[in-house]
Design an enzyme around this catalytic site. Structure first.
Site, PDB file in Angstrom:
ATOM      1  N   GLN A 140       0.763  -1.088  -0.145  1.00 46.46           N
ATOM      2  CA  GLN A 140      -0.076  -0.074   0.109  1.00 46.46           C
ATOM      3  C   GLN A 140       0.860   1.191  -0.086  1.00 46.46           C
ATOM      4  O   GLN A 140       0.581   2.324  -0.383  1.00 46.46           O
ATOM      5  CB  GLN A 140      -0.960  -0.213   1.319  1.00 46.46           C
ATOM      6  CG  GLN A 140      -1.681  -1.114   1.532  1.00 46.46           C
ATOM      7  CD  GLN A 140      -2.302  -1.212   2.982  1.00 46.46           C
ATOM      8  OE1 GLN A 140      -3.402  -0.707   3.201  1.00 46.46           O
ATOM      9  NE2 GLN A 140      -1.831  -1.942   3.644  1.00 46.46           N
ATOM     10  N   ASN A 141       2.289   1.130   0.441  1.00 44.67           N
ATOM     11  CA  ASN A 141       3.089   2.172   0.506  1.00 44.67           C
ATOM     12  C   ASN A 141       3.512   2.529  -0.859  1.00 44.67           C
ATOM     13  O   ASN A 141       3.501   2.048  -2.081  1.00 44.67           O
ATOM     14  CB  ASN A 141       4.475   1.729   0.969  1.00 44.67           C
ATOM     15  CG  ASN A 141       3.915   1.118   2.592  1.00 44.67           C
ATOM     16  OD1 ASN A 141       2.861   1.524   2.950  1.00 44.67           O
ATOM     17  ND2 ASN A 141       4.903   0.396   3.004  1.00 44.67           N
ATOM     18  N   HIS A 168      -1.536   1.368  -4.465  1.00 41.80           N
ATOM     19  CA  HIS A 168      -1.844   2.931  -4.337  1.00 41.80           C
ATOM     20  C   HIS A 168      -0.931   3.773  -4.797  1.00 41.80           C
ATOM     21  O   HIS A 168      -0.863   4.892  -4.677  1.00 41.80           O
ATOM     22  CB  HIS A 168      -1.686   3.203  -2.600  1.00 41.80           C
ATOM     23  CG  HIS A 168      -2.797   2.436  -1.811  1.00 41.80           C
ATOM     24  ND1 HIS A 168      -2.936   2.640  -0.407  1.00 41.80           N
ATOM     25  CD2 HIS A 168      -4.097   1.809  -2.200  1.00 41.80           C
ATOM     26  CE1 HIS A 168      -4.018   1.791  -0.148  1.00 41.80           C
ATOM     27  NE2 HIS A 168      -4.642   1.383  -0.928  1.00 41.80           N
ATOM     28  N   CYS A 179      -5.884  12.221 -18.693  1.00 41.45           N
ATOM     29  CA  CYS A 179      -5.894  11.363 -19.478  1.00 41.45           C
ATOM     30  C   CYS A 179      -5.067  10.109 -18.942  1.00 41.45           C
ATOM     31  O   CYS A 179      -5.085   9.158 -19.583  1.00 41.45           O
ATOM     32  CB  CYS A 179      -5.040  11.826 -21.046  1.00 41.45           C
ATOM     33  SG  CYS A 179      -3.559  12.154 -20.849  1.00 41.45           S
ATOM     34  N   THR A 253       0.557  -3.027   8.795  1.00 40.99           N
ATOM     35  CA  THR A 253      -0.539  -2.191   8.272  1.00 40.99           C
ATOM     36  C   THR A 253      -1.763  -2.445   9.358  1.00 40.99           C
ATOM     37  O   THR A 253      -1.931  -3.436   9.927  1.00 40.99           O
ATOM     38  CB  THR A 253      -1.001  -2.810   6.768  1.00 40.99           C
ATOM     39  OG1 THR A 253      -2.489  -2.177   6.562  1.00 40.99           O
ATOM     40  CG2 THR A 253      -1.305  -4.270   6.648  1.00 40.99           C
ATOM     41  N   SER A 254      -2.529  -1.384   9.543  1.00 44.37           N
ATOM     42  CA  SER A 254      -3.689  -1.349  10.325  1.00 44.37           C
ATOM     43  C   SER A 254      -4.755  -2.099   9.769  1.00 44.37           C
ATOM     44  O   SER A 254      -5.545  -2.315  10.484  1.00 44.37           O
ATOM     45  CB  SER A 254      -3.970   0.177  10.718  1.00 44.37           C
ATOM     46  OG  SER A 254      -4.402   0.732   9.674  1.00 44.37           O
ATOM     47  N   ASN A 278       3.702  -7.225  13.207  1.00 42.17           N
ATOM     48  CA  ASN A 278       3.379  -5.771  13.843  1.00 42.17           C
ATOM     49  C   ASN A 278       3.215  -5.603  15.211  1.00 42.17           C
ATOM     50  O   ASN A 278       2.984  -6.614  15.893  1.00 42.17           O
ATOM     51  CB  ASN A 278       1.642  -5.659  13.432  1.00 42.17           C
ATOM     52  CG  ASN A 278       1.012  -4.336  13.354  1.00 42.17           C
ATOM     53  OD1 ASN A 278       1.312  -3.624  14.204  1.00 42.17           O
ATOM     54  ND2 ASN A 278       0.387  -3.832  12.276  1.00 42.17           N
TER      55      ASN A 278
HETATM   56  P1  OAD Z   1      -1.340   2.904   9.256  1.00 40.27           P
HETATM   57  O1  OAD Z   1      -0.801   3.890   9.602  1.00 40.27           O
HETATM   58  O2  OAD Z   1      -2.703   2.881   9.223  1.00 40.27           O
HETATM   59  O3  OAD Z   1      -0.821   1.657   9.881  1.00 40.27           O
HETATM   60  C1  OAD Z   1       0.611   1.352  10.075  1.00 40.27           C
HETATM   61  C2  OAD Z   1       0.688   0.055  11.083  1.00 40.27           C
HETATM   62  O4  OAD Z   1       2.086  -0.207  11.055  1.00 40.27           O
HETATM   63  C3  OAD Z   1       0.161   0.031  12.314  1.00 40.27           C
HETATM   64  O5  OAD Z   1      -0.645  -1.118  12.577  1.00 40.27           O
HETATM   65  C4  OAD Z   1       1.552  -0.119  13.137  1.00 40.27           C
HETATM   66  O6  OAD Z   1       1.197  -0.779  14.352  1.00 40.27           O
HETATM   67  C5  OAD Z   1       2.413  -0.808  12.161  1.00 40.27           C
HETATM   68  N1  OAD Z   1       3.784  -0.304  12.711  1.00 40.27           N
HETATM   69  C6  OAD Z   1       4.271   0.737  13.242  1.00 40.27           C
HETATM   70  N2  OAD Z   1       5.512   0.372  13.119  1.00 40.27           N
HETATM   71  C7  OAD Z   1       5.898  -0.728  12.657  1.00 40.27           C
HETATM   72  C8  OAD Z   1       7.199  -1.466  12.557  1.00 40.27           C
HETATM   73  N3  OAD Z   1       8.411  -0.892  12.834  1.00 40.27           N
HETATM   74  N4  OAD Z   1       6.945  -2.649  12.113  1.00 40.27           N
HETATM   75  C9  OAD Z   1       5.998  -3.264  11.790  1.00 40.27           C
HETATM   76  N5  OAD Z   1       4.716  -2.570  11.926  1.00 40.27           N
HETATM   77  C10 OAD Z   1       4.667  -1.431  12.342  1.00 40.27           C
HETATM   78  O7  OAD Z   1      -0.858   2.575   7.601  1.00 40.27           O
HETATM   79  P2  OAD Z   1      -1.434   1.656   6.553  1.00 40.27           P
HETATM   80  O8  OAD Z   1      -2.080   0.509   7.057  1.00 40.27           O
HETATM   81  O9  OAD Z   1      -0.255   1.446   5.625  1.00 40.27           O
HETATM   82  O10 OAD Z   1      -3.691   4.944   1.825  1.00 40.27           O
HETATM   83  O11 OAD Z   1      -2.300   2.656   6.070  1.00 40.27           O
HETATM   84  C11 OAD Z   1      -3.094   2.183   4.917  1.00 40.27           C
HETATM   85  C12 OAD Z   1      -3.252   3.477   3.805  1.00 40.27           C
HETATM   86  O12 OAD Z   1      -4.006   4.573   4.614  1.00 40.27           O
HETATM   87  C13 OAD Z   1      -2.386   3.953   3.176  1.00 40.27           C
HETATM   88  O13 OAD Z   1      -1.978   3.196   2.065  1.00 40.27           O
HETATM   89  C14 OAD Z   1      -2.787   5.395   2.689  1.00 40.27           C
HETATM   90  C15 OAD Z   1      -3.166   5.640   4.081  1.00 40.27           C
HETATM   91  O14 OAD Z   1      -4.238   6.643   3.838  1.00 40.27           O
HETATM   92  C16 OAD Z   1      -3.858   6.137   1.011  1.00 40.27           C
HETATM   93  O15 OAD Z   1      -3.464   7.167   0.885  1.00 40.27           O
HETATM   94  C17 OAD Z   1      -4.842   5.703  -0.143  1.00 40.27           C
END
Ligand code: OAD
Length: 305
Positions: A140-141, A168, A179, A253-254, A278
């Site tokens: 997702q990054n 993403h 376009c 990922t959350s 996580n």
């Molecule tokens: P989040 O910020 O929602 O979640 C980050 C997750 O990483 C949390 O569950 C943390 O506990 C975990 N975390 C933190 N440090 C860590 C580490 N060192 N090792 C492993 N895990 C760790 O981020 P995403 O789930 O990626 O989308 O968010 C999903 C989407 O929301 C993103 O792609 C973006 C955002 O808005 C868009 O912009 C469309």
């Protein structure tokens, strides 16, 4: 289910009904307790066995895998969405209302990401998929750190097996909002005649924004904004890969943003298993065969050695 905070499978599956499946949206459930990271990981041997036995492995990564590279996550304490309003910065409505503010936000992130390096988590994952040569990473990054790790770990060999499917998008590229033509990113200031004229380097509202060389439409960073469709072909590839995998590694990922968060469920529904990496519990934790509580940069080199 009787445990507080655990959304049952119906709720996990619900985001797919009633909404077009490619639209990006966030589905929050009740907060789950967040146990402290436990080291050493008592479940690591079992997790390593699962990895060794799996014929097909897919990894879904989120912002947490880049945390140890210094990239802020979105929803943790200090995360981007704790300090900024996503509806002002990362939605298609915001871009249409105020493209300059959205542009400046992404320009700031581009500059910041240019100072970050892949960490041991990205590297371990890259080595793992380079060794295997099949299946791979769905991320997702938008930060490009998996791609950089793949290129660096591949050395003189082909890096493709560790290139991620970036569902993403990729912040380092531009795309035409009209376009869809992709283009190499250029600094915002290079297009901003007004800013150049003042010599301040600041971008005043109403200055020129990057335009498409083909159709003249407004360019934007090549990332998916909330409320937009994901690239259907990319999502299909990711879901097919997950559905045929015996094992899905869900890392950092959350698991609240759909449709990405539904990808591990494709593995589960196909009879495969989930390992979560996580430091905190998520909505997916109870669906995981093993939940390794810890930082990706510490856990992945041990898990995938
Ligand atoms: P989040 O910020 O929602 O979640 C980050 C997750 O990483 C949390 O569950 C943390 O506990 C975990 N975390 C933190 N440090 C860590 C580490 N060192 N090792 C492993 N895990 C760790 O981020 P995403 O789930 O990626 O989308 O968010 C999903 C989407 O929301 C993103 O792609 C973006 C955002 O808005 C868009 O912009 C469309």
């Amino acid at each position: 289910m009787d445990e507080p905070g655990w959304p049952d499978r119906c709720i996990l599956a619900r985001p797919f009904s009633g909404l077009p499946r490619y639209i990006v949206f966030e589905a929050r459930s009740h907060p789950l307790p967040s146990p402290e990271a436990t080291l050493p990981h008592p479940d690591l041997p079992h997790a390593r066995d699962l990895v060794a036995q799996a014929e097909r492995v897919v990894a879904l990564t989120g912002a947490g895998i880049s945390a140890e590279s210094g990239v802020p996550t979105f929803r943790d304490a200090g995360g981007l969405w704790r300090n900024h309003r996503p509806e002002e910065l990362s939605t298609i409505g915001a871009f249409e209302r105020d493209p300059r503010t959205v542009w400046e936000w992404y320009e700031w992130r581009r500059g910041f990401l240019a100072t970050c390096e892949p960490n041991e988590g990205h590297r371990a994952l890259a080595r793992f998929f380079l060794r295997r040569g099949v299946d791979g990473i769905v991320t997702q990054n938008v930060d490009g750190l998996h791609t950089r790790a793949a290129a660096e770990e591949a050395g003189d060999g082909p890096p493709d097996a560790a290139f991620p499917i970036e569902i993403h998008g990729a912040i380092a590229r531009d795309r035409c909002n009209d376009c869809g033509l992709r283009a190499e990113a250029e600094p915002l200031a290079a297009h901003d005649d007004t800013a150049r004229g003042t010599g301040t380097g600041e971008a005043p509202p109403g200055g020129t924004l990057p335009r498409c060389a083909e159709c003249g439409g407004l360019r934007r960073p090549d990332v998916v904004l909330f409320g937009e469709m994901l690239d259907g072909a990319l999502l299909e590839r990711a879901q097919t890969m997950a559905a045929r995998a015996d094992l899905c590694l869900v890392i950092g990922t959350s698991a609240v943003v759909y449709p990405a968060a539904g990808i591990p469920l494709a593995t589960l529904h196909g009879g495969g298993r989930i390992i979560e990496v996580n430091p905190q519990a998520t909505d997916l934790t109870r669906a995981a065969e093993v939940a390794l509580r810890g930082a990706a940069g510490e856990v992945l080199p041990e898990l995938l050695a």
